[in-house]
Design a protein around this motif. Structure first.
Motif, short mmCIF file in Angstrom:
data_model
loop_
_atom_site.label_atom_id
_atom_site.label_comp_id
_atom_site.label_asym_id
_atom_site.label_seq_id
_atom_site.Cartn_x
_atom_site.Cartn_y
_atom_site.Cartn_z
N PHE A 148 26.02 -20.81 -34.77
CA PHE A 148 25.57 -19.41 -34.74
C PHE A 148 25.24 -18.99 -36.17
O PHE A 148 25.79 -19.54 -37.13
CB PHE A 148 26.66 -18.48 -34.20
CG PHE A 148 26.98 -18.69 -32.74
CD1 PHE A 148 26.30 -18.00 -31.76
CD2 PHE A 148 27.98 -19.57 -32.36
CE1 PHE A 148 26.59 -18.18 -30.42
CE2 PHE A 148 28.29 -19.77 -31.03
CZ PHE A 148 27.59 -19.07 -30.05
N THR A 149 24.38 -18.02 -36.32
CA THR A 149 24.11 -17.44 -37.64
C THR A 149 24.65 -16.02 -37.68
O THR A 149 24.82 -15.37 -36.66
CB THR A 149 22.61 -17.42 -37.97
OG1 THR A 149 21.93 -16.58 -37.05
CG2 THR A 149 22.03 -18.83 -37.93
N PHE A 150 24.92 -15.56 -38.89
CA PHE A 150 25.33 -14.17 -39.08
C PHE A 150 24.85 -13.74 -40.46
O PHE A 150 24.05 -14.43 -41.09
CB PHE A 150 26.85 -14.01 -38.90
CG PHE A 150 27.70 -14.79 -39.88
CD1 PHE A 150 28.26 -14.17 -40.98
CD2 PHE A 150 27.95 -16.14 -39.69
CE1 PHE A 150 29.06 -14.88 -41.88
CE2 PHE A 150 28.75 -16.86 -40.56
CZ PHE A 150 29.30 -16.23 -41.67
N ILE A 175 21.96 -19.21 -45.80
CA ILE A 175 22.12 -18.90 -44.38
C ILE A 175 23.60 -18.97 -44.05
O ILE A 175 24.24 -20.01 -44.21
CB ILE A 175 21.34 -19.89 -43.48
CG1 ILE A 175 19.87 -19.97 -43.89
CG2 ILE A 175 21.44 -19.46 -42.03
CD1 ILE A 175 19.06 -20.97 -43.08
N ALA A 197 27.72 -8.73 -36.72
CA ALA A 197 26.25 -8.64 -36.84
C ALA A 197 25.62 -8.24 -35.52
O ALA A 197 24.70 -7.42 -35.47
CB ALA A 197 25.70 -9.98 -37.32
N ASP A 198 26.13 -8.81 -34.43
CA ASP A 198 25.62 -8.48 -33.11
C ASP A 198 25.81 -7.00 -32.79
O ASP A 198 24.91 -6.33 -32.28
CB ASP A 198 26.32 -9.35 -32.06
CG ASP A 198 25.80 -9.11 -30.65
OD1 ASP A 198 24.61 -9.34 -30.42
OD2 ASP A 198 26.60 -8.69 -29.79
N CYS A 245 29.81 -13.18 -36.85
CA CYS A 245 28.75 -13.16 -35.84
C CYS A 245 28.89 -11.96 -34.91
O CYS A 245 27.90 -11.31 -34.55
CB CYS A 245 28.78 -14.44 -35.02
SG CYS A 245 28.49 -15.94 -35.98
N TYR A 300 20.64 -13.43 -42.53
CA TYR A 300 19.69 -14.19 -41.71
C TYR A 300 19.70 -13.67 -40.27
O TYR A 300 18.65 -13.45 -39.67
CB TYR A 300 20.03 -15.68 -41.74
CG TYR A 300 19.01 -16.54 -41.03
CD1 TYR A 300 17.82 -16.91 -41.66
CD2 TYR A 300 19.22 -16.98 -39.73
CE1 TYR A 300 16.87 -17.69 -41.02
CE2 TYR A 300 18.28 -17.76 -39.07
CZ TYR A 300 17.11 -18.11 -39.72
OH TYR A 300 16.18 -18.89 -39.07
N CYS A 301 20.89 -13.47 -39.72
CA CYS A 301 21.00 -12.96 -38.36
C CYS A 301 20.45 -11.54 -38.26
O CYS A 301 19.80 -11.19 -37.27
CB CYS A 301 22.46 -13.00 -37.92
SG CYS A 301 22.78 -12.29 -36.29
N GLU A 319 14.40 -22.91 -39.81
CA GLU A 319 14.63 -23.24 -38.41
C GLU A 319 14.86 -24.74 -38.24
O GLU A 319 15.73 -25.18 -37.48
CB GLU A 319 13.42 -22.80 -37.58
CG GLU A 319 13.28 -21.29 -37.43
CD GLU A 319 14.40 -20.68 -36.62
OE1 GLU A 319 14.94 -21.36 -35.72
OE2 GLU A 319 14.76 -19.51 -36.88
N THR A 328 26.36 -19.45 -41.56
CA THR A 328 26.42 -20.10 -40.26
C THR A 328 27.86 -20.30 -39.82
O THR A 328 28.77 -20.42 -40.65
CB THR A 328 25.71 -21.47 -40.28
OG1 THR A 328 26.28 -22.27 -41.33
CG2 THR A 328 24.23 -21.31 -40.54
#
Length: 544
Positions: free
Chosen positions: A99-101, A115, A208-209, A205, A104-105, A63, A117
């Motif tokens: 944003f992360t994906f 990660i 993943a969402d 991203c 990690y996301c 983080e 990103t």
């Protein structure tokens, strides 16, 4: 059980009652029995014991690193805004968002994992700014190590470590002068007036969402995916770049099984995963939702309209517009390897359900260097460690092409098994690493026992393409040689010895190759490296 069917583009959506389960009704709505719950407890304990979960301290550090990178990209955009003569107000409002994906996301990353990103910036900051100006900024920072730009990738990426945390950073320039802090990347308007490369960068991203929205139980999905990703790595089939499956592919496969068994817990889902994909009729696609009607004229996966889509061997379709095949890298050879591993996993899960095996049996490593009689050894050398890091990344990104060329030039009669792991001979005085590829004649060719495969021309074509690398430097060399199993170099055996063939599991003793292989003199790689380094002292130019 019938698997592998799909809903054509434009078909009516599923009924409201089954919408959350994907494009078909579930196979089973059954929940766990007491025995399933006990097996699930055992599985989850094993995952913890295997060290697949990061500590609270590492989570906090991730983080912190993401926060630092966020500040860096914001400062970078403000600097460019000022340099390009925009007003003070524009400089004040200039913004970029991280944003992360990926794992990690999705919440399935483990200790030491990178990660994924994405940096979203304004329309006037482009990829060139990203790979030159931001790259130079990162290169000057003490916290940043192993900085490796890959601008020529299908999805351009900058790889580096920040305070020891591995980062894969993508960039997307959207059609806004100012990127708001509450920017909604899942909204379709984000795709207006951008090129396909930027769409690919954004869709990590967005996909993943959507995955998290389309699975019935997120926690069960995460545990199952964490388990199967570890299994795939142990079995040597976790690598998108070499023609197997990467993180998003495994996530989509697991999500579909979660939809088919919405009330199942992880111990059940792992077993059903192998059952489903052992029976799956490829190239029928795996889809989490119907493909929406075209909104913006972007290219979507559709084998009826796009001839290239008909050539895909293992289509796994992303759920965010524009829907794409995330597994286009899979070849006939790598699909064959994965299907063998699915079958092996299915057998072990059946034994677990009959109380004839424990979960640990599922995660036995695959002994790649005992599985074949013939191998290709791809050696890479460079002048220093930094150059080797860049050179290795380029060669690895092209290994899939070597597999395809061998399939092409042998009419599919010689199967290739590229192994994702890299190996290094630390006894060398110069930076070195190597990749290996198992070779096996196609089954059913018993009438051609004496057949040889001469792929010297294929290998030379591959080498020529490798040496066309835009960022080639003197000292970067590649050597491809044929080695028999008994001539494999000692550095591929970390324990310092070779396992006897009799100790291999029966599941790995099939599929040997008996014919000679006419690529080059076996075991010649080390001699080639030494000779080439001597030659390079006189002529530092790349071979063309």
């Amino acid at each position: 059980m019938v698997v592998g069917s799909w809903t054509p583009i434009g078909s009516p959506p599923p009924s409201q009652s089954s919408k959350k389960y994907g494009i078909t009704q579930p196979i089973s709505l059954a929940g766990p029995t007491d025995v399933d719950i006990q097996r699930n407890t055992e599985l989850e304990k094993l995952l913890v014991d295997l060290g697949l979960y990061e500590s609270k301290e590492e989570a906090a550090k991730r983080e912190e690193v993401l926060g630092r990178i966020s500040l860096i990209v914001k400062d970078w955009v403000k600097q460019l805004t000022r340099q390009r003569g925009y007003s003070d107000q524009m400089v004040e409002e200039a913004n970029a968002i991280i944003f992360t994906f990926g794992s990690y996301c999705l919440g399935v990353h483990g200790p030491g994992a990178d990660i994924d990103t994405l940096c979203v910036g304004p329309s006037y900051v482009n990829q060139e700014d990203f790979f030159i100006i931001l790259h130079n900024t990162l290169a000057e920072m003490e916290e940043v190590t192993e900085l490796q730009p890959v601008p020529d990738a299908h999805v351009p990426v900058m790889k580096f470590k920040f305070q020891g945390i591995s980062i894969d950073l993508l960039y997307a320039s959207i059609s806004l002068l100012v990127v708001p802090d509450d920017f909604d990347i899942s909204h379709g308007s984000v795709l207006y007036n951008i090129d396909e490369q930027t769409v690919r960068s954004l869709n990590g991203c967005r996909v993943a969402d959507q995955i998290l929205k389309l699975v019935p139980n997120v926690e069960h999905f995460r545990t199952t995916l964490r388990c199967l990703k570890f299994w795939a790595k142990r079995r040597g089939i976790y690598s998108n770049v070499t023609g197997f499956l990467g993180g998003v592919n495994w996530a989509l496969l697991v999500a579909r099984v979660c939809q088919l068994y919405p009330n199942a817990i992880p111990s059940m889902l792992v077993s059903r995963f192998f059952r489903v994909y052992t029976l799956w009729q490829w190239p029928n696609p795996v889809m989490l939702c119907p493909i929406d009607a075209d909104e913006l004229g972007l290219t979507e996966w559709d084998p009826r309209k796009n001839p290239r889509d008909r050539l895909h061997h293992m289509p796994i379709i992303t759920p965010a517009y524009p829907c794409m095949n995330s597994s286009y890298n899979v070849s006939l050879s790598t699909l064959r390897v994965m299907m063998e591993q699915f079958k092996c996993g299915n057998r072990i899960c059946q034994e677990i359900e009959l109380n004839k095996a424990q979960w640990s049996a599922l995660f036995e490593p695959y002994f790649f260097f005992e599985a074949y009689k013939n191998y290709l050894q791809v050696d890479m050398v460079a002048s220093d460690a930094d150059d080797l890091l860049i050179w290795k990344g380029w060669v690895e990104s092209r290994l899939r092409q070597l597999t395809l060329k061998i399939e092409r030039d042998t009419n599919g009669m010689l199967h290739c098994h590229p192994y994702p792991n890299e190996y290094a001979d630390t006894s060398k005085q110069f930076p070195h690493c190597a990749f290996f590829m198992g070779l096996q004649r196609k089954e059913g060719l018993s009438g051609q026992e004496g057949q040889q495969f001469d792929i010297r021309g294929t290998v030379e074509e591959f080498r020529q393409e490798i040496h066309a690398y835009t960022f080639w430097k003197p000292g970067m060399e590649i050597f491809v040689s044929h080695v028999w199993r008994k001539q494999l170099p000692a550095f591929v055996f970390p324990d310092g010895y070779k396992r006897s063939r009799s100790s291999r599991p029966l599941s790995q003793q099939a599929g040997r190759i008996s014919e000679d292989f006419s690529e080059s003199q076996p075991g010649s790689a080390e001699r080639q490296i030494k000779r080439k380094r001597d030659d390079r002292l006189e002529d530092p130019k790349p071979e063309k």
